[in-house]
Design a protein around this motif. Structure first.
Motif, short mmCIF file in Angstrom:
data_model
loop_
_atom_site.label_atom_id
_atom_site.label_comp_id
_atom_site.label_asym_id
_atom_site.label_seq_id
_atom_site.Cartn_x
_atom_site.Cartn_y
_atom_site.Cartn_z
N LYS A 223 -11.69 0.37 3.61
CA LYS A 223 -11.13 0.12 2.28
C LYS A 223 -12.22 0.28 1.22
O LYS A 223 -13.28 -0.33 1.31
CB LYS A 223 -10.52 -1.28 2.23
CG LYS A 223 -9.44 -1.49 3.28
CD LYS A 223 -8.68 -2.78 3.09
CE LYS A 223 -7.60 -2.61 2.04
NZ LYS A 223 -6.73 -3.81 1.98
N GLN B 180 0.86 -1.18 0.00
CA GLN B 180 0.00 0.00 0.00
C GLN B 180 0.90 1.23 0.00
O GLN B 180 1.89 1.28 0.74
CB GLN B 180 -0.89 0.04 1.24
CG GLN B 180 -1.90 -1.08 1.34
CD GLN B 180 -2.70 -1.02 2.63
OE1 GLN B 180 -2.47 -0.14 3.47
NE2 GLN B 180 -3.62 -1.95 2.80
N GLU C 97 -0.64 -5.56 2.53
CA GLU C 97 -1.66 -6.52 2.93
C GLU C 97 -1.14 -7.93 2.72
O GLU C 97 -0.65 -8.27 1.64
CB GLU C 97 -2.94 -6.32 2.13
CG GLU C 97 -4.04 -7.29 2.55
CD GLU C 97 -5.33 -7.13 1.77
OE1 GLU C 97 -6.27 -7.93 2.01
OE2 GLU C 97 -5.41 -6.22 0.92
N GLU D 182 -7.77 -6.83 9.20
CA GLU D 182 -8.82 -6.45 8.25
C GLU D 182 -10.04 -7.34 8.45
O GLU D 182 -9.94 -8.57 8.36
CB GLU D 182 -8.31 -6.54 6.82
CG GLU D 182 -9.34 -6.07 5.80
CD GLU D 182 -8.77 -5.96 4.40
OE1 GLU D 182 -9.51 -6.23 3.43
OE2 GLU D 182 -7.58 -5.61 4.27
N ASN E 134 -5.86 -10.29 7.03
CA ASN E 134 -7.29 -10.58 7.03
C ASN E 134 -7.63 -11.52 8.18
O ASN E 134 -6.95 -12.53 8.40
CB ASN E 134 -7.69 -11.23 5.71
CG ASN E 134 -7.65 -10.25 4.55
OD1 ASN E 134 -8.61 -9.53 4.30
ND2 ASN E 134 -6.53 -10.19 3.86
N SER F 249 -1.03 -5.67 7.12
CA SER F 249 -2.47 -5.83 7.27
C SER F 249 -2.82 -7.30 7.04
O SER F 249 -2.43 -7.87 6.02
CB SER F 249 -3.20 -4.94 6.26
OG SER F 249 -4.60 -5.13 6.31
N GLU G 14 -8.63 0.25 -3.10
CA GLU G 14 -8.12 -1.03 -3.57
C GLU G 14 -8.28 -1.14 -5.09
O GLU G 14 -8.99 -0.36 -5.72
CB GLU G 14 -8.89 -2.17 -2.92
CG GLU G 14 -8.70 -2.30 -1.43
CD GLU G 14 -9.35 -3.56 -0.89
OE1 GLU G 14 -8.61 -4.47 -0.51
OE2 GLU G 14 -10.59 -3.63 -0.86
#
Length: 249
Positions: A181, A28, A40, A130, A98, A96, A215
């Motif tokens: 996001k 990012q 991410e 996330e 998930n 980041s 994104e």
């Protein structure tokens, strides 16, 4: 060779501890500075017979069987090791990860994260969890306790899918969210000048003190739209495809 759902369940349980499961990272960038500020982590499963398994299928199997807890810890530990490596080479980036809501059903999850956070002496904001955009309002006291415990040690939370449907006020009030996001399909479908509806959505997020990540940035036009919308960060194939190692400064 025919593979049944039961086969995948057994195979995933066996794969969690091995090299079949690994993370790839998509950077990012800050739209203010143009520099990488985070990445991410995306979980991948390379099955020895079937090849790459679709991530949605993998997570569905993991949640259905309870393997999600072991898979989540495996990914977390791998990502924290990567984060430490970045720090050692002078890259002050955040990672980041998930997280499935199912993981918070494990009452020891936050305690494990807190222990790793302390052991590795991580800086606040260096780890972001996330959460899916369709997360229902959280009213479970034990789950909220874990979320706030994580926030208090410096973990940030990101809410995916901001813009598909506005998250409920109850959800935003109940979660210690620091970031939202904006889905790539909304950015890619937009034309210049950036539509007022999306600008308003980003403005609402900023009014609530939330960082906005665009994104799915695939072209310079998409990047220009993200800038016009006032997004703080961007990620997508234009910037870099997910890879096991980020090899540029």
């Amino acid at each position: 060779m025919h593979t049944t759902p039961g086969d995948l369940e057994d195979d995933l349980a066996a794969a969690v501890g091995g090299a079949e499961i690994f993370a790839v990272y998509q950077p990012q960038v800050s739209l203010e500075s143009g520099s990488i500020v985070a990445a991410e982590a995306l979980c991948r499963w390379r099955h020895p017979r079937l090849g790459d398994i679709d991530p949605v299928t993998m997570i569905g199997v993991a949640e259905r069987t309870g393997v999600i807890h072991a898979l989540g810890r495996r990914m977390l530990d791998e990502c924290l090791g990567t984060l430490a490596g970045w720090r050692e080479t002078g890259r002050d980036w955040a990672v980041s990860v998930n997280v499935s809501p199912v993981q918070f059903e494990d009452e020891s999850f936050a305690e494990h994260v807190a222990g790793e956070f302390q052991r590795r002496a991580l800086a606040p904001g260096s780890l972001v969890f996330e959460l899916p955009h369709d997360l229902p309002p959280v009213d479970d006291g034990a789950v909220l306790s874990q979320l706030h415990m994580l926030r208090d040690i410096g973990v940030e939370f990101s809410l995916a899918g901001f813009g598909d449907e506005p998250p409920s006020p109850d959800l935003l009030r109940g979660l210690p969210v620091a970031e939202v996001k904006l889905p790539g399909h909304l950015v890619r479908a937009a034309e210049r000048p950036a539509p007022a509806s999306l600008r308003d959505r980003v403005g609402v997020a900023h009014e609530q003190g939330l960082r906005v990540v665009a994104e799915g940035i695939e072209t310079l036009t998409h990047l220009d739209i993200a800038v016009e919308l006032g997004c703080d960060r961007a990620q997508g194939f234009l910037i870099r495809q997910p890879h096991e190692e980020i090899t540029f400064p």
